[in-house]
Structure formats: structure tokens, C-alpha cells
Design a protein around this motif. Sequence first.
Motif, PDB file in Angstrom:
ATOM      1  N   ALA A 132      22.392 -14.627  17.166  1.00 56.68           N
ATOM      2  CA  ALA A 132      23.497 -15.588  17.047  1.00 56.68           C
ATOM      3  C   ALA A 132      23.152 -16.664  16.021  1.00 56.68           C
ATOM      4  O   ALA A 132      24.005 -17.073  15.214  1.00 56.68           O
ATOM      5  N   TYR A 133      21.914 -17.101  16.024  1.00 60.28           N
ATOM      6  CA  TYR A 133      21.442 -18.087  15.047  1.00 60.28           C
ATOM      7  C   TYR A 133      21.538 -17.519  13.627  1.00 60.28           C
ATOM      8  O   TYR A 133      22.023 -18.188  12.713  1.00 60.28           O
ATOM      9  N   MET A 134      21.092 -16.284  13.444  1.00 60.65           N
ATOM     10  CA  MET A 134      21.144 -15.667  12.123  1.00 60.65           C
ATOM     11  C   MET A 134      22.578 -15.451  11.657  1.00 60.65           C
ATOM     12  O   MET A 134      22.862 -15.522  10.465  1.00 60.65           O
ATOM     13  N   GLN A 135      23.477 -15.213  12.585  1.00 54.08           N
ATOM     14  CA  GLN A 135      24.888 -15.090  12.216  1.00 54.08           C
ATOM     15  C   GLN A 135      25.386 -16.428  11.654  1.00 54.08           C
ATOM     16  O   GLN A 135      26.074 -16.461  10.629  1.00 54.08           O
ATOM     17  N   ALA A 136      25.014 -17.522  12.289  1.00 55.52           N
ATOM     18  CA  ALA A 136      25.389 -18.850  11.780  1.00 55.52           C
ATOM     19  C   ALA A 136      24.723 -19.108  10.437  1.00 55.52           C
ATOM     20  O   ALA A 136      25.348 -19.652   9.514  1.00 55.52           O
ATOM     21  N   TYR A 137      23.473 -18.710  10.288  1.00 55.27           N
ATOM     22  CA  TYR A 137      22.726 -18.868   9.028  1.00 55.27           C
ATOM     23  C   TYR A 137      23.448 -18.104   7.913  1.00 55.27           C
ATOM     24  O   TYR A 137      23.639 -18.614   6.806  1.00 55.27           O
ATOM     25  N   GLY A 138      23.876 -16.888   8.196  1.00 59.08           N
ATOM     26  CA  GLY A 138      24.584 -16.075   7.216  1.00 59.08           C
ATOM     27  C   GLY A 138      25.956 -16.611   6.860  1.00 59.08           C
ATOM     28  O   GLY A 138      26.501 -16.296   5.806  1.00 59.08           O
ATOM     29  N   LYS A 139      26.510 -17.450   7.705  1.00 55.96           N
ATOM     30  CA  LYS A 139      27.813 -18.085   7.423  1.00 55.96           C
ATOM     31  C   LYS A 139      27.628 -19.467   6.801  1.00 55.96           C
ATOM     32  O   LYS A 139      28.598 -20.154   6.535  1.00 55.96           O
ATOM     33  N   TRP A 140      26.364 -19.857   6.617  1.00 56.95           N
ATOM     34  CA  TRP A 140      26.034 -21.182   6.072  1.00 56.95           C
ATOM     35  C   TRP A 140      26.626 -22.264   6.961  1.00 56.95           C
ATOM     36  O   TRP A 140      27.099 -23.290   6.503  1.00 56.95           O
ATOM     37  N   ASP A 141      26.560 -22.024   8.270  1.00 57.04           N
ATOM     38  CA  ASP A 141      27.129 -22.918   9.268  1.00 57.04           C
ATOM     39  C   ASP A 141      25.991 -23.723   9.913  1.00 57.04           C
ATOM     40  O   ASP A 141      25.483 -23.381  10.987  1.00 57.04           O
ATOM     41  N   PHE A 142      25.598 -24.785   9.248  1.00 54.53           N
ATOM     42  CA  PHE A 142      24.444 -25.558   9.683  1.00 54.53           C
ATOM     43  C   PHE A 142      24.717 -26.393  10.926  1.00 54.53           C
ATOM     44  O   PHE A 142      23.796 -26.695  11.674  1.00 54.53           O
ATOM     45  N   ASP A 143      25.979 -26.750  11.158  1.00 48.69           N
ATOM     46  CA  ASP A 143      26.302 -27.472  12.385  1.00 48.69           C
ATOM     47  C   ASP A 143      26.022 -26.589  13.604  1.00 48.69           C
ATOM     48  O   ASP A 143      25.453 -27.052  14.592  1.00 48.69           O
ATOM     49  N   THR A 144      26.403 -25.315  13.520  1.00 47.70           N
ATOM     50  CA  THR A 144      26.101 -24.393  14.615  1.00 47.70           C
ATOM     51  C   THR A 144      24.608 -24.126  14.703  1.00 47.70           C
ATOM     52  O   THR A 144      24.041 -24.102  15.796  1.00 47.70           O
ATOM     53  N   MET A 145      23.945 -23.945  13.562  1.00 44.67           N
ATOM     54  CA  MET A 145      22.491 -23.715  13.577  1.00 44.67           C
ATOM     55  C   MET A 145      21.774 -24.851  14.298  1.00 44.67           C
ATOM     56  O   MET A 145      20.848 -24.615  15.075  1.00 44.67           O
ATOM     57  N   LYS A 146      22.207 -26.057  14.065  1.00 38.83           N
ATOM     58  CA  LYS A 146      21.560 -27.239  14.660  1.00 38.83           C
ATOM     59  C   LYS A 146      21.586 -27.188  16.187  1.00 38.83           C
ATOM     60  O   LYS A 146      20.660 -27.668  16.843  1.00 38.83           O
ATOM     61  N   THR A 147      22.619 -26.572  16.759  1.00 33.67           N
ATOM     62  CA  THR A 147      22.713 -26.509  18.219  1.00 33.67           C
ATOM     63  C   THR A 147      21.619 -25.625  18.831  1.00 33.67           C
ATOM     64  O   THR A 147      21.341 -25.729  20.024  1.00 33.67           O
TER      65      THR A 147
END
Length: 172
Positions: free
Chosen positions: A32-47
Motif C-alpha cells: 500500500a505504501y509503494m502504491q502511494a509512492y508510485g502515485k507520488w502521493d506523499f501525504d498518504t506516504m506520511k501516514t
Amino acid sequence: MKKTLTLTLLLIISTLSFGQTNENQNEKLALAYMQAYGKWDFDTMKTFYADAIHFEDPTAKAAFQQDFVFDGKENVYQFFKTVFKDKFKNDKPPYVNFVIEKVFTSGNHTIINSTFECVLPNAWFQEKTNETILVAIPFVTILTIEKGKITQHIDYGNYTKYFEQIKAQVKK
């Protein structure tokens, strides 16, 4: 004696099952983290970050002659958030993705082999090109997960391939 043996076996089986369940949960969290990383979604990564997360990319340090080591949730978040700052609309490349090829988890560590694909900012290459620069490089990400949070994120990228791909696309 038979009762003790049965209880011991049940304890061993439940311990092994818990370890497997924990590894499965860690792997799901990592993906799930890598999916956020691949979307360049740093707000989600931070969670996903533990407060004391440690990030580093020793291969980037060698390639770009600067440290890529950050400690603490806010510092890691700000690093990622500013990678392409003012280079693209909303500071996000028009195309970015991690193509995950292999994942395995052992205890608290999840290792992800992937290919990082990304459009780079033309501004990085000044007057040399107006073309879109796309890179696709092998990447290994190692995540340490404790109590449902990422405590360590280590990246290793093949920056030799990165520079070869740029050179092939940028006019001389």
C-alpha cells in the motif's frame, strides 16, 4: 505428559501462525505504501511513517554527490515533497510509477524489487531538449515495519542506467 505435549504443540503452532500473520500484514502495508509512492502521493506516504522514521538512498548519494539521508517523519515527508518542487504542475510528474516485480517479507523487513518509471523535468536539462525525458530504472526498496509503522525506508537505484537513459534522450 500428553497434555503438556499437546499444549506445547499448540503454543508453537499459534506462535508460528502469528509470525506469518504479522509478515502478511507487513507485506500488505508495504505494498500500500509503494502504491502511494508510485502515485507520488506523499501525504498518504506520511501516514505510514513512524515518528522516528529513517530514510536513505546510498546509491543516490554516489550519483548526485549529496546526502540522501533524512530522519523523522516531517523531514522525510519534506524531502519527498520537494523533489520536483516548481518543476511540474502540483509538483508531480505527469507520469510516475513503480512497477513491482518481486516482493518478499522476512520478519519486520519487506524487500521490494521494482522498476521506477518517471518523466523528468525538462528544466533540469536547460536548453538541451524540449522533449519529454522518461527514465525506467531498477530499484530496490527495503522497508522495516514495526507496530504497523515504517521505521526505516532504504532505496537503492541503478543510477548508471538513469544517466544512460538521459544521455540517450538529451541532445548534445
